[in-house]
Design an enzyme around this catalytic site. Structure first.
Site, PDB file in Angstrom:
ATOM      1  N   MET A 163      53.191  87.040  -1.581  1.00  0.00           N
ATOM      2  CA  MET A 163      53.935  87.140  -2.829  1.00  0.00           C
ATOM      3  C   MET A 163      52.928  87.443  -3.930  1.00  0.00           C
ATOM      4  O   MET A 163      52.044  86.630  -4.210  1.00  0.00           O
ATOM      5  CB  MET A 163      54.661  85.818  -3.085  1.00  0.00           C
ATOM      6  CG  MET A 163      55.362  85.712  -4.417  1.00  0.00           C
ATOM      7  SD  MET A 163      56.480  84.279  -4.489  1.00  0.00           S
ATOM      8  CE  MET A 163      55.452  82.944  -3.907  1.00  0.00           C
ATOM      9  N   ARG A 296      59.462  76.853  -3.258  1.00  0.00           N
ATOM     10  CA  ARG A 296      59.352  75.605  -4.021  1.00  0.00           C
ATOM     11  C   ARG A 296      59.806  74.398  -3.206  1.00  0.00           C
ATOM     12  O   ARG A 296      59.220  73.321  -3.327  1.00  0.00           O
ATOM     13  CB  ARG A 296      60.140  75.736  -5.326  1.00  0.00           C
ATOM     14  CG  ARG A 296      59.408  76.585  -6.338  1.00  0.00           C
ATOM     15  CD  ARG A 296      60.239  76.997  -7.537  1.00  0.00           C
ATOM     16  NE  ARG A 296      59.407  77.750  -8.468  1.00  0.00           N
ATOM     17  CZ  ARG A 296      59.856  78.410  -9.524  1.00  0.00           C
ATOM     18  NH1 ARG A 296      61.172  78.402  -9.781  1.00  0.00           N
ATOM     19  NH2 ARG A 296      59.029  79.061 -10.319  1.00  0.00           N
ATOM     20  N   TYR A 439      50.856  75.456  -8.348  1.00  0.00           N
ATOM     21  CA  TYR A 439      51.340  76.752  -7.873  1.00  0.00           C
ATOM     22  C   TYR A 439      52.833  76.754  -7.571  1.00  0.00           C
ATOM     23  O   TYR A 439      53.478  75.730  -7.600  1.00  0.00           O
ATOM     24  CB  TYR A 439      50.505  77.286  -6.726  1.00  0.00           C
ATOM     25  CG  TYR A 439      50.457  76.594  -5.389  1.00  0.00           C
ATOM     26  CD1 TYR A 439      49.559  77.043  -4.430  1.00  0.00           C
ATOM     27  CD2 TYR A 439      51.274  75.516  -5.048  1.00  0.00           C
ATOM     28  CE1 TYR A 439      49.474  76.449  -3.181  1.00  0.00           C
ATOM     29  CE2 TYR A 439      51.204  74.928  -3.806  1.00  0.00           C
ATOM     30  CZ  TYR A 439      50.308  75.400  -2.870  1.00  0.00           C
ATOM     31  OH  TYR A 439      50.240  74.816  -1.641  1.00  0.00           O
ATOM     32  N   GLU A 440      53.342  77.980  -7.357  1.00  0.00           N
ATOM     33  CA  GLU A 440      54.788  78.234  -7.227  1.00  0.00           C
ATOM     34  C   GLU A 440      55.559  77.749  -8.457  1.00  0.00           C
ATOM     35  O   GLU A 440      56.657  77.236  -8.362  1.00  0.00           O
ATOM     36  CB  GLU A 440      55.363  77.594  -5.958  1.00  0.00           C
ATOM     37  CG  GLU A 440      54.636  77.933  -4.683  1.00  0.00           C
ATOM     38  CD  GLU A 440      54.518  79.431  -4.435  1.00  0.00           C
ATOM     39  OE1 GLU A 440      55.267  80.193  -5.049  1.00  0.00           O
ATOM     40  OE2 GLU A 440      53.665  79.815  -3.631  1.00  0.00           O
ATOM     41  N   GLY A 441      54.949  77.914  -9.614  1.00  0.00           N
ATOM     42  CA  GLY A 441      55.543  77.456 -10.877  1.00  0.00           C
ATOM     43  C   GLY A 441      55.020  76.087 -11.235  1.00  0.00           C
ATOM     44  O   GLY A 441      55.361  75.102 -10.588  1.00  0.00           O
TER      45      GLY A 441
END
Length: 592
Positions: A163, A296, A439-441
């Site tokens: 990603m 997430r 990470y991942e937001g």
């Protein structure tokens, strides 16, 4: 060093007794799972985690990934062999569609397995974990030709996926990204730009890597409304679906990080690389969020596995280490008692246990919602599951990862000075855990998603759906569970009031939501865990017996500890949420 043991008994408790997955989470095609098959899968995954990848965790951390030549990345010794065994065992295909060579198992089972894989070796598990996230994005957004080309090869593990979102100047604010995609006459695009923090961006495990890259078309509108998503493989596929010539992209460097040294975190340079549009033009962010939302939940599961691994080490050490005399130690031998007998050490161990098992139950409940959303027969149930999952996703990701940092640090504290020494392995868990809230937001963004998009945007309707379900459970309990049901009802009322207050404040103060988001998320996280622990306590109370399975006595005791010692944090969170934040959210901060 204390090794990793797969938490099979507790996973069976959650999957079979709490969630009833065999009855409610069918495999693709609608056929019900049978318990024997599910347990065999759990056992085999637990064996792989404990015996194949856990022994590589420490060595992979010490060795890390290397670049022996420009653009070439080598993973630590043993990683490739373990990955080949993983693929040969069919693990990469477990939750993939049978149409693409998968086994069609539900997400709730797949995530239970990934908890074990991440607990055993987080750096290694990130490679297949990210690939499956890419699989979900391609399965949702790809056209039939793209699906036929890429999905079987990712499902088999021959090809990996990544990603590619973040750029040096554009992290959370993806509207600032500069990567460009220039249309070509043959329908492909020339993709040019730099992406950073790409997990598995380059590695030596697979024959090809399929990068999913956010970029702008020449005529794209500004901001997030002008982002498109592109498939940009490392090697261009041949007409027969094989590996062709090298694409115009390369790994510029690998990051030297605090933790997860076994995973290659890459800077990827795309220099007119050939790519193909995935989904609709200028709708790339929505397409990518299919992958992000899947990731997430997996990140939250990752956090749970990691704090469980640290807890296992702390518990084993506390049982063996002797220091001092405990006031109520019944039988003594030797000059000192095991530190597990000391009340403060027990407090730390029970805190870890309560958070590990509570978040495990909630994350797998959320995973079950994903299965209902995608596979449920009733449209209304699918819609309801989608609403609850949207609310649960930031909680699973952010609350679990915050607790992972706290609990791995607490595990180190149990070891004392020996926890600070690399030989015991617990310090690696703490270093590895620190990335998960980032990470991942980042977790602040997750909190704003929960409060801003999931509460303020609909006036609290989605949150009300969740709180209604929790309250209905609390009201249905008999007097024997009053010690759990009453405080559960109280914390639901606290959450309702906090939501109403934030809705009112948001209309008057644009900074109110940002100031309240993190404590609000933690408050709702505690509601979720209190619900899970009350449900587990109800099951344990009904099934315990003097000579029965000791898990039920342990569940009741841990539930009491959670309600008495951890849930009261919600009172301080409520006080924080009640406080006026305008003094520090407005005006200049020249006094900082």
């Amino acid at each position: 060093m204390i090794g990793y043991t797969a938490p099979l008994r507790d996973l069976r408790f959650v999957l079979h007794e709490l969630l009833g997955v065999c009855a409610t989470s069918p495999a693709d095609g609608g056929e019900a799972l049978d318990r024997e098959t599910l347990d065999q899968i759990l056992d085999a995954a637990g064996t792989f985690a404990a015996e194949v990848i856990a022994p590589l965790n420490g060595s992979g951390d010490r060795e890390g990934c290397r670049m022996p030549a420009p653009g070439v990345v080598q993973t630590p010794a043993g990683f490739r062999e373990a990955y080949e065994r993983f693929c040969a065992g069919g693990w990469t295909a477990l939750a993939c569609d049978p149409v693409h060579g998968g086994q069609g198992m539900p997400s709730v089972l797949d995530n239970a397995l990934y908890e074990m894989f991440c607990g055993a070796n987080m750096g290694w598990a990130a490679y297949p974990g990210m690939s499956h996230a890419a699989y979900t994005c391609l399965a949702t957004n790809g056209d039939p030709a793209q699906q036929a080309l890429y999905l079987p090869r990712i499902a088999s593990g021959e090809w990996a996926g990544t990603m590619c979102l973040t750029e040096p100047h554009a992290g959370t604010d993806l509207g600032l990204l500069r990567t460009r995609a220039q249309p070509r006459a043959d329908g492909s695009y020339a993709v040019t730009g730099t992406k950073i923090f790409i997990s598995g961006g380059e590695q030596d495990l697979t024959d090809n890597i399929v990068h999913l890259v956010l970029a702008r078309l020449p005529d794209a509108p500004p901001g997030v409304k002008g982002i498109s998503l592109f498939i940009v493989p490392k090697f261009l596929p041949t007409a027969a679906g094989g590996v062709g010539e090298r694409n115009a992209l390369a790994c510029g460097s690998i990051e030297h990080k605090m933790g997860i040294h076994g995973n290659a975190t890459c800077t990827m340079n795309f220099e007119g690389a050939t790519g193909w549009l995935l989904g609709e033009a200028n709708r790339g962010l929505a397409a990518m969020f299919v992958m992000m939302n899947h990731a997430r939940i997996v990140v939250g599961v990752n956090a749970i596995g990691l704090m469980d691994a640290a807890y296992q080490k702390a518990l084993g050490y506390a049982r063996d280490r002797t220091q001092g005399r405990a006031p109520t130690m019944a039988a003594r031998s030797g000059p000192a008692d095991p530190i597990v007998a000391h009340a403060d050490v027990r407090r730390m161990l029970l805190t870890q246990k309560a958070y590990v098992e509570g978040t495990r139950a909630f994350a797998l409940w959320a995973s079950q919602l994903a299965d209902v959303q995608h596979r449920g027969a009733d449209p209304k149930e699918r819609e309801r599951a989608a609403k609850l999952l949207a609310l649960a996703t930031p909680i699973v990701k952010a609350f679990s990862s915050e607790l992972a940092v706290e609990c791995t640090s607490m595990a180190m504290q149990v070891f004392g000075g020996h926890g600070f020494i690399a030989d015991n392995g617990v310090e690696q868990h703490l270093r590895d855990a620190r990335i998960i809230p980032l990470y991942e937001g980042a977790n602040g963004i997750q909190a704003m998603d929960l409060l801003g998009r999931k509460v303020l945007a609909d006036g609290g309707a989605g949150l009300g759906l969740f709180l209604d379900e929790v309250e209905q459970f609390a009201q249905a309990q008999d007097d024997g569970l009053r010690g759990f049901a009453e405080p559960l009802s109280d914390v639901v009322a606290l959450a309702r009031r906090a939501a109403r207050d934030q809705i009112e404040r948001a209309g008057a103060d644009p900074n109110a939501a940002g100031a309240a988001a993190m404590p609000f998320l933690r408050l709702i996280g505690h509601v979720a865990l209190a619900w899970m622990w009350a449900r587990m306590a109800a099951l344990a109370r009904a099934r315990q017996s003097p000579d029965g399975d000791p898990i039920y006595r342990a569940k009741l005791a841990t539930a009491r500890f959670y309600f008495e010692r951890l849930l009261p944090e919600t009172q301080s969170l409520a006080a924080v949420l009640d406080a006026d934040a305008s003094a520090w959210t407005t005006g200049e901060l020249d006094w900082l």
